[in-house]
Design a protein around this motif. Structure first.
Motif, PDB file in Angstrom:
ATOM      1  N   LEU A   1       5.036  14.042  16.484  1.00  0.00           N
ATOM      2  CA  LEU A   1       5.397  12.666  16.152  1.00  0.00           C
ATOM      3  C   LEU A   1       6.307  12.084  17.223  1.00  0.00           C
ATOM      4  N   ARG A   2       6.106  10.793  17.486  1.00  0.00           N
ATOM      5  CA  ARG A   2       6.901  10.088  18.480  1.00  0.00           C
ATOM      6  C   ARG A   2       7.126   8.655  18.006  1.00  0.00           C
ATOM      7  N   PRO A   3       8.150   7.966  18.507  1.00  0.00           N
ATOM      8  CA  PRO A   3       8.381   6.571  18.095  1.00  0.00           C
ATOM      9  C   PRO A   3       7.169   5.696  18.389  1.00  0.00           C
ATOM     10  N   SER A   4       6.855   4.795  17.455  1.00  0.00           N
ATOM     11  CA  SER A   4       5.708   3.917  17.667  1.00  0.00           C
ATOM     12  C   SER A   4       6.104   2.446  17.627  1.00  0.00           C
ATOM     13  N   LEU A   5       6.565   1.941  16.472  1.00  0.00           N
ATOM     14  CA  LEU A   5       6.876   0.520  16.331  1.00  0.00           C
ATOM     15  C   LEU A   5       8.168   0.333  15.537  1.00  0.00           C
ATOM     16  N   ARG A   6       8.761  -0.862  15.704  1.00  0.00           N
ATOM     17  CA  ARG A   6       9.980  -1.216  14.983  1.00  0.00           C
ATOM     18  C   ARG A   6       9.736  -2.440  14.111  1.00  0.00           C
ATOM     19  N   THR A   7      10.385  -2.467  12.957  1.00  0.00           N
ATOM     20  CA  THR A   7      10.391  -3.670  12.114  1.00  0.00           C
ATOM     21  C   THR A   7      11.810  -3.890  11.611  1.00  0.00           C
ATOM     22  N   ASP A   8      12.313  -5.103  11.771  1.00  0.00           N
ATOM     23  CA  ASP A   8      13.629  -5.500  11.282  1.00  0.00           C
ATOM     24  C   ASP A   8      13.442  -6.617  10.265  1.00  0.00           C
ATOM     25  N   PHE A   9      14.292  -6.660   9.250  1.00  0.00           N
ATOM     26  CA  PHE A   9      14.155  -7.698   8.232  1.00  0.00           C
ATOM     27  C   PHE A   9      15.435  -7.779   7.403  1.00  0.00           C
ATOM     28  N   ASN A  10      15.553  -8.874   6.653  1.00  0.00           N
ATOM     29  CA  ASN A  10      16.620  -9.038   5.672  1.00  0.00           C
ATOM     30  C   ASN A  10      16.046  -8.772   4.287  1.00  0.00           C
ATOM     31  N   ARG A  11      16.882  -8.279   3.392  1.00  0.00           N
ATOM     32  CA  ARG A  11      16.381  -7.877   2.072  1.00  0.00           C
ATOM     33  C   ARG A  11      17.358  -8.237   0.951  1.00  0.00           C
ATOM     34  N   ILE A  12      16.789  -8.773  -0.135  1.00  0.00           N
ATOM     35  CA  ILE A  12      17.478  -8.903  -1.420  1.00  0.00           C
ATOM     36  C   ILE A  12      16.867  -7.850  -2.338  1.00  0.00           C
ATOM     37  N   THR A  13      17.704  -7.110  -3.042  1.00  0.00           N
ATOM     38  CA  THR A  13      17.215  -6.102  -3.986  1.00  0.00           C
ATOM     39  C   THR A  13      17.695  -6.461  -5.393  1.00  0.00           C
ATOM     40  N   LEU A  14      16.739  -6.530  -6.315  1.00  0.00           N
ATOM     41  CA  LEU A  14      17.028  -6.791  -7.723  1.00  0.00           C
ATOM     42  C   LEU A  14      16.578  -5.599  -8.553  1.00  0.00           C
ATOM     43  N   VAL A  15      17.267  -5.360  -9.656  1.00  0.00           N
ATOM     44  CA  VAL A  15      16.863  -4.305 -10.586  1.00  0.00           C
ATOM     45  C   VAL A  15      16.775  -4.897 -11.987  1.00  0.00           C
ATOM     46  N   GLY A  16      15.787  -4.439 -12.751  1.00  0.00           N
ATOM     47  CA  GLY A  16      15.596  -4.943 -14.096  1.00  0.00           C
ATOM     48  C   GLY A  16      16.735  -4.525 -15.020  1.00  0.00           C
ATOM     49  N   ILE A  17      17.239  -5.483 -15.789  1.00  0.00           N
ATOM     50  CA  ILE A  17      18.302  -5.168 -16.741  1.00  0.00           C
ATOM     51  C   ILE A  17      17.729  -4.440 -17.953  1.00  0.00           C
ATOM     52  N   GLN A  18      16.592  -4.907 -18.436  1.00  0.00           N
ATOM     53  CA  GLN A  18      15.916  -4.267 -19.557  1.00  0.00           C
ATOM     54  C   GLN A  18      14.640  -3.548 -19.127  1.00  0.00           C
ATOM     55  N   THR A  19      14.032  -3.998 -18.043  1.00  0.00           N
ATOM     56  CA  THR A  19      12.776  -3.413 -17.581  1.00  0.00           C
ATOM     57  C   THR A  19      13.046  -2.379 -16.497  1.00  0.00           C
ATOM     58  N   HIS A  20      12.211  -1.352 -16.453  1.00  0.00           N
ATOM     59  CA  HIS A  20      12.386  -0.262 -15.489  1.00  0.00           C
ATOM     60  C   HIS A  20      11.706  -0.663 -14.190  1.00  0.00           C
ATOM     61  N   GLU A  21      12.346  -1.563 -13.447  1.00  0.00           N
ATOM     62  CA  GLU A  21      11.774  -2.121 -12.230  1.00  0.00           C
ATOM     63  C   GLU A  21      12.846  -2.261 -11.151  1.00  0.00           C
ATOM     64  N   ARG A  22      12.407  -2.202  -9.920  1.00  0.00           N
ATOM     65  CA  ARG A  22      13.232  -2.591  -8.783  1.00  0.00           C
ATOM     66  C   ARG A  22      12.408  -3.532  -7.926  1.00  0.00           C
ATOM     67  N   ILE A  23      13.008  -4.588  -7.461  1.00  0.00           N
ATOM     68  CA  ILE A  23      12.309  -5.618  -6.690  1.00  0.00           C
ATOM     69  C   ILE A  23      12.978  -5.749  -5.339  1.00  0.00           C
ATOM     70  N   THR A  24      12.202  -5.711  -4.277  1.00  0.00           N
ATOM     71  CA  THR A  24      12.733  -6.002  -2.950  1.00  0.00           C
ATOM     72  C   THR A  24      12.096  -7.290  -2.444  1.00  0.00           C
ATOM     73  N   ILE A  25      12.930  -8.152  -1.883  1.00  0.00           N
ATOM     74  CA  ILE A  25      12.495  -9.448  -1.364  1.00  0.00           C
ATOM     75  C   ILE A  25      12.864  -9.474   0.110  1.00  0.00           C
ATOM     76  N   ASP A  26      11.870  -9.374   0.971  1.00  0.00           N
ATOM     77  CA  ASP A  26      12.103  -9.254   2.411  1.00  0.00           C
ATOM     78  C   ASP A  26      11.787 -10.557   3.126  1.00  0.00           C
ATOM     79  N   THR A  27      12.682 -10.964   4.015  1.00  0.00           N
ATOM     80  CA  THR A  27      12.519 -12.204   4.781  1.00  0.00           C
ATOM     81  C   THR A  27      12.829 -11.936   6.247  1.00  0.00           C
ATOM     82  N   HIS A  28      12.455 -12.923   7.085  1.00  0.00           N
ATOM     83  CA  HIS A  28      12.755 -12.889   8.515  1.00  0.00           C
ATOM     84  C   HIS A  28      12.286 -11.581   9.171  1.00  0.00           C
TER      85      HIS A  28
END
Length: 261
Positions: free
Chosen positions: A152-179
């Motif tokens: 294995l060797r380095p191939s590509l890079r990705t940079d981004f901003n992220r908001i992470t939400l978690v469900g209060i009652q639901t068993h979920e995690r949400i990621t919201i990626d921008t830029h």
């Protein structure tokens, strides 16, 4: 190593979200899960967030709801992982180093997509901003046996901003990626998608009528199983045949240019 600039312009949209506690966040780790992705133009992000404030809590990073991430993907010389993903082979793997810039933490991560569409992620902490795989061969080999880790060797890079939400009652995690910003391993070529949003819902099992699923339909977002790695490759690796990914790239280009979507 420069860090992606955190977008603070959506701060007003985050007012009204409760902060996720450590216990709530731990209960929503979902290292084994079902992932569902949606994409839409950034002008709809505020509307989506306004629909989620009562059912989800936000993960704060150093007191900020928006965090910056940097990924470096690893692959073989002939891009075995990329080609397996492009052909939708199962099981398939991704190997990457992820830098959590705000927390000054880094991890090597291995993601496996199974034939049942489940995602299993393994990760190991490494020194912040370290990108040398020499000391990680045993970990990679233990969780990704389809290829010799030394290949294995380095191939590509990705940079981004992220908001992470978690469900209060639901068993979920949400990621919201921008830029999203993509570049080759040496930063000689790049591509950016500054007005696109990628939302990923991580669930213990598929729940099509969870609050976030209903909210995404309400704002007319597009269900699209895109990959940041494949998206970067489509723009930066012209010698790799990515014809099966072209329909998704056409949808991304439409989102870039059509604000009415």
């Amino acid at each position: 190593m420069s860090h992606p600039r955190v977008d603070l312009s959506i701060g007003k949209s985050m007012i009204g979200f409760s902060s996720a506690t450590m216990s709530l966040l731990a209960s929503r780790a979902l290292q084994k899960r079902i992932d569902t992705k949606f994409v839409f133009h950034q002008h709809r992000l505020s509307e989506l967030l306004s629909l989620l404030k009562r059912q989800y809590a936000v993960v704060q990073t150093e007191g900020n709801p928006v965090a910056s991430y940097k990924n470096l993907y690893f692959d073989t010389r002939d891009y075995l992982f990329l080609k397996e993903h492009h052909r939708d082979r199962r099981p398939r793997f991704k190997v990457r180093i992820r830098h959590h810039c705000d927390r000054e933490m880094s991890f090597v991560e291995i993601k496996k997509k199974s034939s049942s569409n489940a995602t299993l992620k393994q990760r190991q902490s490494i020194p912040f901003e370290k990108e040398n795989m020499l000391d990680l061969h045993a970990f990679v080999q233990a969780h990704c046996s389809v290829v010799e880790s030394s290949l294995l060797r380095p191939s590509l890079r990705t940079d981004f901003n992220r908001i992470t939400l978690v469900g209060i009652q639901t068993h979920e995690r949400i990621t919201i990626d921008t830029h999203l910003q993509c570049s080759d391993k040496d930063f000689n070529a790049s591509w950016s998608w500054t007005n696109g949003v990628i939302v990923e819902i991580k669930q213990d099992r598929y729940h099509p009528r969870s609050p976030v699923m209903l909210a995404l339909r309400k704002i007319n977002s597009t269900a699209l199983s895109i990959s940041k790695y494949c998206t970067a490759a489509s723009h930066l690796l012209p010698d790799i045949n990515m014809k099966l990914y072209r329909p998704k790239m056409r949808q991304i280009r439409k989102l870039v240019h059509d604000r009415a979507l």
